[in-house]
Design a protein around this motif. Structure first.
Motif, PDB file in Angstrom:
ATOM      1  N   ALA A 183       0.763  -1.123   0.000  1.00 38.16           N
ATOM      2  CA  ALA A 183      -0.060   0.037   0.033  1.00 38.16           C
ATOM      3  C   ALA A 183       0.892   1.271  -0.157  1.00 38.16           C
ATOM      4  O   ALA A 183       0.196   2.373  -0.441  1.00 38.16           O
ATOM      5  CB  ALA A 183      -0.980  -0.045   1.143  1.00 38.16           C
ATOM      6  N   GLY A 184       2.158   1.191   0.550  1.00 35.11           N
ATOM      7  CA  GLY A 184       2.924   2.234   0.721  1.00 35.11           C
ATOM      8  C   GLY A 184       3.939   2.222   1.779  1.00 35.11           C
ATOM      9  O   GLY A 184       4.230   1.144   2.181  1.00 35.11           O
ATOM     10  N   VAL A 185       4.463   3.239   2.012  1.00 34.98           N
ATOM     11  CA  VAL A 185       5.348   3.354   3.086  1.00 34.98           C
ATOM     12  C   VAL A 185       5.036   4.258   4.119  1.00 34.98           C
ATOM     13  O   VAL A 185       4.659   5.419   4.012  1.00 34.98           O
ATOM     14  CB  VAL A 185       6.772   3.708   2.517  1.00 34.98           C
ATOM     15  CG1 VAL A 185       7.886   3.702   3.901  1.00 34.98           C
ATOM     16  CG2 VAL A 185       7.230   2.944   1.421  1.00 34.98           C
ATOM     17  N   ARG A 186       5.199   3.975   5.482  1.00 41.85           N
ATOM     18  CA  ARG A 186       4.781   4.909   6.328  1.00 41.85           C
ATOM     19  C   ARG A 186       5.981   4.881   7.607  1.00 41.85           C
ATOM     20  O   ARG A 186       6.632   4.094   8.128  1.00 41.85           O
ATOM     21  CB  ARG A 186       3.716   4.459   7.256  1.00 41.85           C
ATOM     22  CG  ARG A 186       2.256   4.489   6.632  1.00 41.85           C
ATOM     23  CD  ARG A 186       1.100   4.241   7.472  1.00 41.85           C
ATOM     24  NE  ARG A 186      -0.099   4.588   6.804  1.00 41.85           N
ATOM     25  CZ  ARG A 186      -1.302   4.546   7.493  1.00 41.85           C
ATOM     26  NH1 ARG A 186      -1.470   4.090   8.362  1.00 41.85           N
ATOM     27  NH2 ARG A 186      -2.391   4.802   6.838  1.00 41.85           N
ATOM     28  N   LEU A 187       6.313   6.166   8.084  1.00 41.36           N
ATOM     29  CA  LEU A 187       7.226   6.532   9.125  1.00 41.36           C
ATOM     30  C   LEU A 187       6.444   6.263  10.465  1.00 41.36           C
ATOM     31  O   LEU A 187       5.281   6.789  10.505  1.00 41.36           O
ATOM     32  CB  LEU A 187       7.536   8.088   9.087  1.00 41.36           C
ATOM     33  CG  LEU A 187       8.917   8.033   8.236  1.00 41.36           C
ATOM     34  CD1 LEU A 187       9.100   9.569   8.043  1.00 41.36           C
ATOM     35  CD2 LEU A 187      10.151   7.524   8.734  1.00 41.36           C
ATOM     36  N   GLY A 223      -2.683   2.231  18.902  1.00 38.91           N
ATOM     37  CA  GLY A 223      -2.457   3.472  17.886  1.00 38.91           C
ATOM     38  C   GLY A 223      -2.239   3.098  16.655  1.00 38.91           C
ATOM     39  O   GLY A 223      -1.840   1.894  16.208  1.00 38.91           O
ATOM     40  N   GLN A 224      -2.681   4.197  15.871  1.00 40.73           N
ATOM     41  CA  GLN A 224      -2.622   3.987  14.339  1.00 40.73           C
ATOM     42  C   GLN A 224      -1.196   4.541  13.818  1.00 40.73           C
ATOM     43  O   GLN A 224      -1.278   4.605  12.575  1.00 40.73           O
ATOM     44  CB  GLN A 224      -3.860   4.614  13.736  1.00 40.73           C
ATOM     45  CG  GLN A 224      -5.159   3.998  14.093  1.00 40.73           C
ATOM     46  CD  GLN A 224      -6.397   4.464  13.481  1.00 40.73           C
ATOM     47  OE1 GLN A 224      -6.180   5.105  12.454  1.00 40.73           O
ATOM     48  NE2 GLN A 224      -7.554   4.463  13.754  1.00 40.73           N
ATOM     49  N   ASP A 225      -0.339   4.962  14.482  1.00 42.80           N
ATOM     50  CA  ASP A 225       0.805   5.524  14.095  1.00 42.80           C
ATOM     51  C   ASP A 225       2.000   4.363  14.386  1.00 42.80           C
ATOM     52  O   ASP A 225       3.281   4.847  14.549  1.00 42.80           O
ATOM     53  CB  ASP A 225       0.957   6.720  14.956  1.00 42.80           C
ATOM     54  CG  ASP A 225       1.349   6.778  16.274  1.00 42.80           C
ATOM     55  OD1 ASP A 225       0.669   5.640  16.892  1.00 42.80           O
ATOM     56  OD2 ASP A 225       1.729   7.535  16.879  1.00 42.80           O
ATOM     57  N   THR A 226       1.723   2.996  14.649  1.00 42.06           N
ATOM     58  CA  THR A 226       2.880   2.158  15.136  1.00 42.06           C
ATOM     59  C   THR A 226       3.235   1.527  13.658  1.00 42.06           C
ATOM     60  O   THR A 226       2.570   1.332  12.722  1.00 42.06           O
ATOM     61  CB  THR A 226       2.351   1.394  16.062  1.00 42.06           C
ATOM     62  OG1 THR A 226       1.268   0.460  15.494  1.00 42.06           O
ATOM     63  CG2 THR A 226       1.872   2.200  17.219  1.00 42.06           C
ATOM     64  N   ASP A 227       4.304   0.674  14.031  1.00 45.72           N
ATOM     65  CA  ASP A 227       4.737  -0.256  12.789  1.00 45.72           C
ATOM     66  C   ASP A 227       3.836  -1.413  12.778  1.00 45.72           C
ATOM     67  O   ASP A 227       3.398  -1.913  11.705  1.00 45.72           O
ATOM     68  CB  ASP A 227       6.220  -0.566  13.070  1.00 45.72           C
ATOM     69  CG  ASP A 227       6.466  -1.189  14.660  1.00 45.72           C
ATOM     70  OD1 ASP A 227       5.592  -1.424  15.525  1.00 45.72           O
ATOM     71  OD2 ASP A 227       7.441  -1.516  15.013  1.00 45.72           O
ATOM     72  N   GLU A 228       3.365  -1.870  13.900  1.00 41.10           N
ATOM     73  CA  GLU A 228       2.618  -3.105  13.678  1.00 41.10           C
ATOM     74  C   GLU A 228       1.233  -2.804  13.071  1.00 41.10           C
ATOM     75  O   GLU A 228       0.666  -3.525  12.158  1.00 41.10           O
ATOM     76  CB  GLU A 228       1.909  -3.522  15.249  1.00 41.10           C
ATOM     77  CG  GLU A 228       3.134  -4.333  15.757  1.00 41.10           C
ATOM     78  CD  GLU A 228       3.447  -5.641  15.237  1.00 41.10           C
ATOM     79  OE1 GLU A 228       2.628  -6.422  14.785  1.00 41.10           O
ATOM     80  OE2 GLU A 228       4.768  -5.822  14.925  1.00 41.10           O
TER      81      GLU A 228
END
Length: 289
Positions: A183-187, A223-228
């Motif tokens: 889907a893409g990349v997230r920090l 949280g929705q800002d985590t690697d998992e």
């Protein structure tokens, strides 16, 4: 005629060993970006964390496993490999980028603490070198790496072009191949998740007990800002990691709540007397009385 620009020097290591499929993918990608040197363990070192070898000699042997690439296999840990590469193999040559992996299995959340893949990257960061640890969330021996190459190349190019903050190593985890494209990349930040561990008691043919570590991975973080979260939604996760493990929030809290004055607030300890049965610290019994 102007001289050709110098190709970036890229050091590669891993923890699955120099013969692992993942490092072959990494070598193939990095050769498109610059000059590659490989220093990797001669056997699997998964779960070694940041172990280093101090009680035994290290062996370093040239390897011809990657055609046209300067490569060495080391008897030590991933951190040993990076140390030897910097101080012996490369000597006065400074890598423009250090990459580790591609690991067979996730190194998200708390796994980063146990990871040999990330220990190589973090050792590079300690040495002041930009570094990335790559992992594929597929533990299978025949894991499919075919979808990772464009993403690994893109992230390595970004690191070479823009740098990585000093003292930081990037922990990159890539979802396993599925019917859906990445889907893409997230920090991200590191999720609060851990292994719920058990030790399975078994017996060998001589009835002697031994233990096998088993368990399941549990994510406590909503949280929705985590690697998992990113990986669960088919995104590649990037977590910037630092080797400074200071818990700064805890440090600030303790500075305001703990009493660390030189004089204890509790009852004073009685002073030792000459001839007493117990010697004062640092003295022998014979020296008393």
């Amino acid at each position: 005629m102007s001289a050709e620009p110098r190709k970036p020097l890229i050091l590669i290591s891993n923890d699955d060993g120099i013969t692992a499929p993942g490092i072959a993918v990494l070598v193939r990608v990095m050769r498109r970006l610059g000059e590659v040197v490989v220093v990797a363990p001669n056997s699997p070192q998964s779960g070694m964390g940041h172990a280093i070898t101090i009680g035994h000699p290290l062996r370093l042997d040239a390897s011809h496993i990657f055609e046209g690439v300067e490569a060495y296999e080391c008897s030590g840990t991933p951190a040993d490999c990076v140390k030897l590469a910097k101080h012996h193999v490369l000597k006065d040559r400074r890598p423009d980028l250090v990459v580790s992996g591609i690991n067979h299995g996730s190194n998200s959340a708390v796994n980063v603490l146990y990871s040999g893949t990330m220990s190589a990257a973090i050792e590079a960061a300690i040495e002041g070198l930009p570094a990335i640890g790559f992992s594929l969330c597929d533990y299978g021996h025949n894991a499919d790496f075919s979808h990772v190459e464009p993403w690994v190349e893109q992230l390595a190019r970004q690191a070479l072009a823009h740098g990585i903050p000093q003292g930081t190593a990037l922990n990159v985890n890539i979802p396993k191949k599925s019917a859906e494209p990445i889907a893409g990349v997230r920090l991200c930040r590191q999720a609060r998740a851990k292994w719920q561990e058990e030790f399975d008691l078994r017996h060998d043919p001589y009835k002697r007990p031994y233990y096998w570590l088993i368990g399941s991975f549990v994510n406590f973080d909503k949280g929705q800002d985590t690697d998992e979260y990113a990986l669960a939604h088919n995104y590649i996760s990037i977590v910037p990691c630092q080797y400074d493990l200071t818990a700064h929030a805890a440090l600030r809290e303790m500075q305001t709540t703990w009493d660390l004055s030189p004089t204890p607030t509790g009852p004073a300890a009685p002073a030792p007397t000459l001839g007493s049965a117990e010697p004062a610290p640092g003295e022998s019994a014979e020296g008393l009385g």
